[in-house]
Design a protein around this motif. Structure first.
Motif, PDB file in Angstrom:
ATOM      1  N   ILE A 138     -11.039  32.521  87.275  1.00 11.90           N
ATOM      2  CA  ILE A 138     -10.681  31.169  86.830  1.00 11.90           C
ATOM      3  C   ILE A 138     -10.265  30.327  88.036  1.00 11.90           C
ATOM      4  N   ARG A 139      -9.434  30.873  88.886  1.00 12.90           N
ATOM      5  CA  ARG A 139      -9.009  30.130  90.096  1.00 12.90           C
ATOM      6  C   ARG A 139     -10.201  29.807  90.990  1.00 12.90           C
ATOM      7  N   ALA A 140     -11.069  30.794  91.195  1.00 11.42           N
ATOM      8  CA  ALA A 140     -12.234  30.589  92.060  1.00 11.42           C
ATOM      9  C   ALA A 140     -13.171  29.530  91.480  1.00 11.42           C
ATOM     10  N   ALA A 141     -13.361  29.551  90.174  1.00 11.52           N
ATOM     11  CA  ALA A 141     -14.260  28.581  89.539  1.00 11.52           C
ATOM     12  C   ALA A 141     -13.687  27.169  89.625  1.00 11.52           C
ATOM     13  N   PHE A 142     -12.393  27.014  89.361  1.00 11.92           N
ATOM     14  CA  PHE A 142     -11.791  25.688  89.487  1.00 11.92           C
ATOM     15  C   PHE A 142     -11.896  25.184  90.931  1.00 11.92           C
ATOM     16  N   ALA A 143     -11.603  26.039  91.891  1.00  9.13           N
ATOM     17  CA  ALA A 143     -11.677  25.624  93.296  1.00  9.13           C
ATOM     18  C   ALA A 143     -13.100  25.213  93.657  1.00  9.13           C
ATOM     19  N   ALA A 144     -14.080  25.987  93.245  1.00  8.44           N
ATOM     20  CA  ALA A 144     -15.470  25.666  93.562  1.00  8.44           C
ATOM     21  C   ALA A 144     -15.884  24.334  92.940  1.00  8.44           C
ATOM     22  N   TYR A 145     -15.482  24.117  91.713  1.00  8.61           N
ATOM     23  CA  TYR A 145     -15.878  22.892  91.024  1.00  8.61           C
ATOM     24  C   TYR A 145     -15.190  21.669  91.616  1.00  8.61           C
ATOM     25  N   TRP A 146     -13.870  21.743  91.800  1.00 10.54           N
ATOM     26  CA  TRP A 146     -13.116  20.548  92.164  1.00 10.54           C
ATOM     27  C   TRP A 146     -13.031  20.277  93.655  1.00 10.54           C
ATOM     28  N   THR A 147     -13.326  21.259  94.506  1.00 10.76           N
ATOM     29  CA  THR A 147     -13.327  20.975  95.943  1.00 10.76           C
ATOM     30  C   THR A 147     -14.735  20.870  96.500  1.00 10.76           C
ATOM     31  N   GLU A 148     -15.673  21.604  95.908  1.00  8.41           N
ATOM     32  CA  GLU A 148     -17.042  21.630  96.444  1.00  8.41           C
ATOM     33  C   GLU A 148     -18.070  21.005  95.511  1.00  8.41           C
ATOM     34  N   GLN A 149     -17.659  20.572  94.344  1.00  7.45           N
ATOM     35  CA  GLN A 149     -18.560  20.057  93.320  1.00  7.45           C
ATOM     36  C   GLN A 149     -19.663  21.062  92.983  1.00  7.45           C
ATOM     37  N   ALA A 150     -19.311  22.343  92.966  1.00  5.70           N
ATOM     38  CA  ALA A 150     -20.278  23.398  92.650  1.00  5.70           C
ATOM     39  C   ALA A 150     -20.773  23.240  91.219  1.00  5.70           C
ATOM     40  N   ASN A 151     -22.048  23.510  91.026  1.00  6.42           N
ATOM     41  CA  ASN A 151     -22.634  23.454  89.692  1.00  6.42           C
ATOM     42  C   ASN A 151     -22.378  24.793  89.011  1.00  6.42           C
ATOM     43  N   LEU A 152     -21.405  24.833  88.144  1.00  8.77           N
ATOM     44  CA  LEU A 152     -21.036  26.076  87.468  1.00  8.77           C
ATOM     45  C   LEU A 152     -21.911  26.360  86.257  1.00  8.77           C
ATOM     46  N   ASP A 153     -23.024  25.646  86.157  1.00 10.23           N
ATOM     47  CA  ASP A 153     -24.045  25.977  85.172  1.00 10.23           C
ATOM     48  C   ASP A 153     -25.203  26.691  85.863  1.00 10.23           C
ATOM     49  N   ASP A 154     -25.093  26.892  87.153  1.00 10.94           N
ATOM     50  CA  ASP A 154     -26.097  27.606  87.945  1.00 10.94           C
ATOM     51  C   ASP A 154     -25.700  29.080  88.007  1.00 10.94           C
ATOM     52  N   VAL A 155     -26.529  29.943  87.456  1.00 13.84           N
ATOM     53  CA  VAL A 155     -26.227  31.374  87.377  1.00 13.84           C
ATOM     54  C   VAL A 155     -26.034  31.972  88.771  1.00 13.84           C
ATOM     55  N   THR A 156     -26.774  31.502  89.757  1.00 11.67           N
ATOM     56  CA  THR A 156     -26.634  32.020  91.124  1.00 11.67           C
ATOM     57  C   THR A 156     -25.252  31.692  91.685  1.00 11.67           C
ATOM     58  N   VAL A 157     -24.791  30.471  91.473  1.00 12.32           N
ATOM     59  CA  VAL A 157     -23.462  30.055  91.937  1.00 12.32           C
ATOM     60  C   VAL A 157     -22.392  30.889  91.245  1.00 12.32           C
ATOM     61  N   VAL A 158     -22.518  31.063  89.950  1.00 13.75           N
ATOM     62  CA  VAL A 158     -21.527  31.813  89.182  1.00 13.75           C
ATOM     63  C   VAL A 158     -21.529  33.286  89.584  1.00 13.75           C
ATOM     64  N   SER A 159     -22.711  33.841  89.819  1.00 13.80           N
ATOM     65  CA  SER A 159     -22.796  35.242  90.266  1.00 13.80           C
ATOM     66  C   SER A 159     -22.082  35.434  91.597  1.00 13.80           C
ATOM     67  N   ALA A 160     -22.237  34.469  92.503  1.00 14.34           N
ATOM     68  CA  ALA A 160     -21.553  34.549  93.798  1.00 14.34           C
ATOM     69  C   ALA A 160     -20.040  34.478  93.612  1.00 14.34           C
ATOM     70  N   LEU A 161     -19.582  33.620  92.718  1.00 13.67           N
ATOM     71  CA  LEU A 161     -18.138  33.529  92.452  1.00 13.67           C
ATOM     72  C   LEU A 161     -17.612  34.835  91.862  1.00 13.67           C
ATOM     73  N   LEU A 162     -18.343  35.396  90.905  1.00 15.79           N
ATOM     74  CA  LEU A 162     -17.927  36.661  90.295  1.00 15.79           C
ATOM     75  C   LEU A 162     -17.866  37.764  91.352  1.00 15.79           C
ATOM     76  N   SER A 163     -18.860  37.814  92.216  1.00 13.83           N
ATOM     77  CA  SER A 163     -18.869  38.822  93.281  1.00 13.83           C
ATOM     78  C   SER A 163     -17.700  38.634  94.240  1.00 13.83           C
ATOM     79  N   SER A 164     -17.349  37.358  94.510  1.00 11.49           N
ATOM     80  CA  SER A 164     -16.256  37.081  95.460  1.00 11.49           C
ATOM     81  C   SER A 164     -14.912  37.576  94.942  1.00 11.49           C
ATOM     82  N   VAL A 165     -14.782  37.696  93.620  1.00  5.41           N
ATOM     83  CA  VAL A 165     -13.534  38.196  93.042  1.00  5.41           C
ATOM     84  C   VAL A 165     -13.721  39.601  92.468  1.00  5.41           C
TER      85      VAL A 165
END
Length: 191
Positions: free
Chosen positions: A106-133
Motif C-alpha cells: 500500500i505504501r509503495a503504491a501510494f508513493a508510486a502514484y503520487w510522486t511518479e504518476q505511475a499508472n497503477l492499472d499497468d500490470v507490469t508496473v504493479v508487478s514491479a511494485l509487488l516484487s519490490s516489497v
C-alpha cells in the motif's frame, strides 16, 4: 476489526494512510484493507466563458487540491496532481489478493502514484511494485474477479467512497472521523 477502504488514486486515501496506521498502533485494532475504486480527482480546465456552476466546480476543485497539498506537506509527503490521472485497478486487484501484511505494498503504491504518476492499472508496473516489497504477483484475471466481488460486498455494506471506515456496523467517510472511531474502539475495550 476496522475495515478501511483504499484507492491509490484517491488523494484522501493517500493522506489517511499514516493517521489510520497510527490509530491501529495506539489502539491495537486490526485493520482489514479493502480495495475500493473511486473516480479520479480532476480539476476542470478554465474556459474563456464559464457558467457560474462551471466556475464553482473549478474553484472548488482547486481549493480541495490546495487543502490536500497542505496536509501532504504537514505529513512530509509529496503529492503531484496530474492533469490526466492514471488508473489504479491493477494495483487494487493485487491488493485484493495479498496474504499477510499489505501495508508495504500500500505504501509503495501510494508513493508510486503520487510522486511518479505511475499508472497503477499497468500490470507490469504493479508487478514491479509487488516484487519490490517481496510480495507474490497474482494472476491478473483472478485478481480482478476478486476485486469485483469485494466491490459488490462493499456496496452492500453501504460503502461508496474511499477512504471509508467501517466499525461496529457504523460507516464513516474520511479520515476526519478518526477521533470518533478511536473512541468507539476504546469504548469496545471497556465493555
Amino acid at each position: 476489526m476496522l475495515t478501511v477502504t483504499v484507492d491509490f488514486k484517491s488523494p484522501a486515501s493517500c493522506l489517511a494512510l499514516e493517521p489510520t496506521l497510527e490509530l491501529a498502533r495506539k489502539t491495537g485494532v486490526q485493520i482489514e484493507w479493502l480495495p475500493f475504486s473511486v473516480r479520479p480527482f480532476l480539476i476542470p480546465e478554465e474556459k474563456a466563458e464559464e457558467t457560474v456552476g462551471e466556475r464553482h466546480r473549478r474553484v472548488r476543485a482547486l481549493s480541495q487540491r490546495d487543502t490536500w497539498l497542505h496536509y501532504a506537506a504537514v505529513q512530509g509527503r509529496e503529492m503531484h496532481f496530474s492533469k490526466t490521472p492514471a488508473g489504479s485497478e491493477a494495483a487494487l486487484a493485487a491488493l485484493a489478493t495479498i496474504d499477510g501484511d499489505p501495508v508495504p505494498f500500500i505504501r509503495a503504491a501510494f508513493a508510486a502514484y503520487w510522486t511518479e504518476q505511475a499508472n497503477l492499472d499497468d500490470v507490469t508496473v504493479v508487478s514491479a511494485l509487488l516484487s519490490s516489497v517481496q510480495t507474490e504477483v497474482p494472476d491478473p484475471q483472478s485478481a480482478r474477479a476478486k476485486l469485483l466481488s469485494l466491490r459488490v460486498q462493499a456496496e452492500e455494506r453501504g460503502i461508496f467512497e474511499s477512504p471509508s471506515y467501517l466499525i461496529a456496523d457504523q460507516l464513516f467517510v474520511g479520515r476526519e472521523h478518526l477521533p470518533w472511531i478511536r473512541s468507539l474502539i476504546e469504548a469496545a475495550k471497556v465493555a
